[in-house]
Design a protein around this motif. Structure first.
Motif: not given
Length: 110
Positions: A44-70
């Motif tokens: 149910r999306g009850l966990y968020a993970f903070f990481m460096e923004s360019t790494q998040i950009e890479y992760e959301i571009e390569t994994k369709c089940d992820l999104k950046q919030v804020g």
């Protein structure tokens, strides 16, 4: 990322640190891949993970089940390493600065 919250003088980030630090079970993961897996596997999306923004950009571009919030909490700037006597060093420095001021600098694929 722990240090960002732990050492912050901003009251909201201090409160966030206190909540993260006292959470049971721990909200911290040892590595970015561990954090991404935990996000993907927590119901149910009850966990968020903070990481460096360019790494998040890479992760959301390569994994369709992820999104950046804020938006990014703490924007980092990067440079290009080159010899001091490189012929185009000054031109490149000025071009990057201009693009950065116009917010047109984009992440470059490796």
């Amino acid at each position: 990322m722990k240090a960002f919250f732990q050492d912050s003088n901003f009251s909201l980030y201090k409160r966030m640190w206190e909540a993260m630090d006292s959470a049971t079970p721990s909200v911290f993961e040892k590595t970015n891949p561990d954090g991404v897996r935990r996000v993907q596997n927590t119901p149910r999306g009850l966990y968020a993970f903070f990481m460096e923004s360019t790494q998040i950009e890479y992760e959301i571009e390569t994994k369709c089940d992820l999104k950046q919030v804020g938006s990014p909490l703490d924007r980092k700037h990067y440079g290009i390493a080159m010899p001091l006597d490189a012929p185009f060093r000054t031109i490149i420095d000025h071009a990057i600065l201009k693009l950065s001021e116009k917010k047109q600098v984009k992440r470059v694929e490796r």
